[in-house]
Design a protein around this motif. Structure first.
Motif, PDB file in Angstrom:
ATOM      1  N   SER A  79     -24.836 -31.670  39.726  1.00  0.00           N
ATOM      2  CA  SER A  79     -23.908 -32.591  40.411  1.00  0.00           C
ATOM      3  C   SER A  79     -22.758 -31.881  41.116  1.00  0.00           C
ATOM      4  CB  SER A  79     -23.329 -33.601  39.410  1.00  0.00           C
ATOM      5  OG  SER A  79     -22.400 -32.976  38.522  1.00  0.00           O
ATOM      6  N   GLU A 119     -16.348 -30.773  43.679  1.00  0.00           N
ATOM      7  CA  GLU A 119     -16.434 -32.099  43.086  1.00  0.00           C
ATOM      8  C   GLU A 119     -17.774 -32.236  42.384  1.00  0.00           C
ATOM      9  OE1 GLU A 119     -17.860 -35.359  46.065  1.00  0.00           O
ATOM     10  OE2 GLU A 119     -16.399 -34.101  47.141  1.00  0.00           O
ATOM     11  N   GLY A 120     -17.808 -33.117  41.400  1.00  0.00           N
ATOM     12  CA  GLY A 120     -19.032 -33.337  40.649  1.00  0.00           C
ATOM     13  C   GLY A 120     -18.843 -34.466  39.662  1.00  0.00           C
ATOM     14  N   SER A 121     -19.847 -34.675  38.812  1.00  0.00           N
ATOM     15  CA  SER A 121     -19.820 -35.769  37.849  1.00  0.00           C
ATOM     16  C   SER A 121     -19.694 -35.238  36.430  1.00  0.00           C
ATOM     17  CB  SER A 121     -21.090 -36.615  37.962  1.00  0.00           C
ATOM     18  OG  SER A 121     -21.172 -37.228  39.226  1.00  0.00           O
ATOM     19  N   ARG A 126     -17.318 -39.372  38.749  1.00  0.00           N
ATOM     20  CA  ARG A 126     -17.092 -38.425  39.851  1.00  0.00           C
ATOM     21  C   ARG A 126     -15.634 -37.978  39.859  1.00  0.00           C
ATOM     22  NH1 ARG A 126     -21.231 -35.797  42.106  1.00  0.00           N
ATOM     23  NH2 ARG A 126     -20.643 -34.907  44.115  1.00  0.00           N
ATOM     24  N   THR A 127     -15.408 -36.675  40.062  1.00  0.00           N
ATOM     25  CA  THR A 127     -14.041 -36.156  40.098  1.00  0.00           C
ATOM     26  C   THR A 127     -13.970 -34.907  40.966  1.00  0.00           C
ATOM     27  OG1 THR A 127     -12.208 -35.379  38.701  1.00  0.00           O
ATOM     28  CG2 THR A 127     -14.408 -34.721  38.039  1.00  0.00           C
ATOM     29  N   SER A 128     -12.784 -34.653  41.489  1.00  0.00           N
ATOM     30  CA  SER A 128     -12.495 -33.403  42.188  1.00  0.00           C
ATOM     31  C   SER A 128     -11.843 -32.453  41.198  1.00  0.00           C
ATOM     32  CB  SER A 128     -11.556 -33.665  43.370  1.00  0.00           C
ATOM     33  OG  SER A 128     -11.203 -32.461  44.017  1.00  0.00           O
ATOM     34  N   GLN A 159     -11.001 -39.315  49.198  1.00  0.00           N
ATOM     35  CA  GLN A 159     -12.180 -39.965  48.633  1.00  0.00           C
ATOM     36  C   GLN A 159     -11.858 -40.895  47.459  1.00  0.00           C
ATOM     37  OE1 GLN A 159     -15.641 -37.296  48.140  1.00  0.00           O
ATOM     38  NE2 GLN A 159     -14.401 -35.713  49.119  1.00  0.00           N
ATOM     39  N   LEU A 161     -10.788 -39.972  44.474  1.00  0.00           N
ATOM     40  CA  LEU A 161     -11.276 -39.381  43.236  1.00  0.00           C
ATOM     41  C   LEU A 161     -10.116 -38.916  42.361  1.00  0.00           C
ATOM     42  CD1 LEU A 161     -14.138 -37.072  44.622  1.00  0.00           C
ATOM     43  CD2 LEU A 161     -14.395 -39.309  43.515  1.00  0.00           C
TER      44      LEU A 161
END
Length: 292
Positions: A79, A119-121, A126-128, A159, A161
């Motif tokens: 992710s 960024e990823g999960s 989801r987060t930066s 976004q 996030l």
């Protein structure tokens, strides 16, 4: 309940591991197979420490993690998308030997700078993120480090996030002089704009978080956490003692000392980090609720 957010679950019983070779027999063991814990002085197999998220099996000492190891420990497989991977530092002040040192660290760490952003999960949320790496120039903050962190904050803002930062740094990078110090203001301003737009900021201070990093973005989270035993502070212990002419407590500038004096929200064991972040990201989702 809210108090359960930071409650430590019961730790699993420690497994019994094979006996480590004696000092004599270790002479025939290839380098990197075993390591000695700097805290309890026990010698253990490196692969067992790595399987335990680089936490000592015997005494719980948290060995340093590099940024790539941190990404692997936190994000759902496949992710993570890295930002600004090709961005590299130059030598604006023509500091002697700086370019050679940068090249040496790029070769050693297989990355271009002292921070990885992207960024990823994390368990589907989801987060930066920005993850500093003390193995590259001691995690020092130069122009590229500040720029990458600022861009990651701005992308989180664009976004919608959350933004998480893991800090590990010796402070501002002296080879870049005032350009390095400027990153304190730049990153802090970006976080202020992000916060004004209702963005969620989670800061996790790891060993060591010192100098200009501790005095700027590392301490500006909505949640300020640390790993056990992390060194966190601005000036060095000896400098402070010489200035105030007093002996400081033995645990001064440790994560536990800061928690005791109200400067942290929690000290979180590495094996509990992913679940704690998941809990926080969950309750800050639109419509998220805390069960009382």
């Amino acid at each position: 309940m809210l108090k359960d957010l930071f409650t430590k679950p019961a730790k699993p019983k420690k497994k019994k591991y094979a006996q480590i070779p004696s000092e004599q027999s270790k002479q025939d063991v290839p380098e990197g197979i075993v390591l000695k814990c700097p805290s309890c002085k026990k010698i253990m197999y490196t692969k067992e420490i790595n399987k335990n998220l680089k936490v000592c099996i015997n005494c719980d000492y948290h060995h340093q993690m590099n940024a790539k190891e941190r990404v692997k420990s936190l994000f759902d497989e496949g992710s993570f998308i890295e930002y600004d991977k090709e961005m590299v530092s130059e030598n604006p002040l023509q500091f002697p030997g700086y370019e050679e040192k940068l090249e040496k660290d790029r070769y050693k760490t297989k990355q271009n700078e002292a921070v990885i952003t992207g960024e990823g999960s994390i368990n589907g949320f989801r987060t930066s993120i920005a993850i500093m790496d003390a193995s590259f120039r001691m995690g020092s903050m130069g122009s590229v480090v500040g720029e990458k962190i600022t861009r990651a904050i701005e992308k989180a803002d664009e976004q919608g996030l959350p933004f998480i930062i893991f800090t590990a740094s010796g402070g501002a990078r002296m080879q870049e002089g005032v350009l390095s110090l400027m990153q304190m203001a730049k990153t802090s301003s970006a976080l202020k704009r992000f916060s004004d737009n209702k963005g969620l900021i989670i800061s996790v201070m790891t060993h060591p978080t010192t100098g200009g990093v501790s005095a700027s973005f590392a301490s500006l989270g909505d949640y300020n956490f640390a790993e056990p035993g992390a060194l966190i502070g601005f000036a060095g212990r000896r400098i402070i003692e010489q200035t105030i002419r007093e002996e400081l407590p033995e645990d001064f500038q440790t994560a536990e000392f800061l928690l005791k004096h109200g400067q942290l929200d929690a000290v979180i064991h590495r094996q509990e980090m992913k679940q704690t972040l998941t809990n926080i990201l969950d309750i800050h989702q639109p419509g998220g609720e805390i069960t009382w």
